[in-house]
Design an enzyme around this catalytic site. Sequence first.
Site, PDB file in Angstrom:
ATOM      1  N   SER A 147      29.371 -76.254  44.499  1.00 59.73           N
ATOM      2  CA  SER A 147      30.136 -76.893  44.564  1.00 59.73           C
ATOM      3  C   SER A 147      30.260 -78.061  45.583  1.00 59.73           C
ATOM      4  O   SER A 147      29.459 -77.404  46.274  1.00 59.73           O
ATOM      5  CB  SER A 147      31.643 -76.316  44.867  1.00 59.73           C
TER       6      SER A 147
ATOM      7  N   TYR B 168      35.529 -69.585  50.397  1.00 62.82           N
ATOM      8  CA  TYR B 168      35.196 -69.965  48.881  1.00 62.82           C
ATOM      9  C   TYR B 168      33.761 -69.948  49.085  1.00 62.82           C
ATOM     10  O   TYR B 168      33.313 -70.558  48.756  1.00 62.82           O
ATOM     11  CB  TYR B 168      36.197 -70.517  48.303  1.00 62.82           C
TER      12      TYR B 168
END
Length: 280
Positions: A165, A178
């Site tokens: 990401s 995350y």
Amino acid sequence: MRQRLIIVNTSPDPLKPLRNQKALVTGANSGIGEACALALGEAGADVVVNYVSRPEEADRVVEIIKQSGRRALAFQADVSREDQVQAMFARMREEFGTIDILVNNAGLQRDARFQEMSLEQWNTVIGINLTGQFLCAREAVREFLRRGVVPDVSSAAGKIICMSSVHEVIPWGGHVNYAASKGGVMQLMKSMAQELAPKKIRVNSIAPGAIKTPINRAAWETPQAEGELLKLIPEGRVGVPGDIARAAVWLASDASDYVTGTTIFVDGGMTLYPGFATGG
Ligand code: BGC
């Protein structure tokens, strides 16, 4: 002696660069994973479509791949569970004989303000996003090493693509579990790539920015939300799963034979700190 530049066509069929390769995509029944599974199938690979819930969606992806003439099967496994991951790889070997490409895609978010984040929210995200990538990669590498390079199939003994990401580098308040998991994926990927390059195993990541998928629906669903999101994206559009899938096909193919240990950011410029275009 003068070096000559040679233009090579790395595949006998440029439209099917993954012909006869065997791929496993985790979390392949929706979003980015689904797009990767379909694109690998279109590029000529047989595909295991991993999922954890909603089997009907996995079956739908399998059917589309089969229609394109490739083999596909759905397999339910929670990637954070060693026994389930090992059962999935055993089934893949039974059915397809081996694995050439792993797309470590399964991932989720459990967002909370830091002081309110529960240990369960932390462990769930680290378990799926980071430990899950480790467990799947380890099984894939064991098979790559057992089988070695088969030159007719690929110049590599195996390829691993980690779905990271932009938050492997962009800190993300309200989502520390995350962001920590994706920072971990970055070093997992690089350290594996360093260790395994001599064995002709290539390991790379794709770092998507904001892509329209169920994981971030709230961020693009309403015009207001999308307007806010677009302030973070210099290209001025939210990405779509196909943007990521095309990068995955390239990383899985011999066209990227000299690429290992790198993250390809597919983010419309999100990591260019767009606020600095006019500020700072
Ligand atoms: C997250 C999305 C988010 C995007 C950009 C992704 O990794 O899963 O929720 O929209 O990063 O911030």
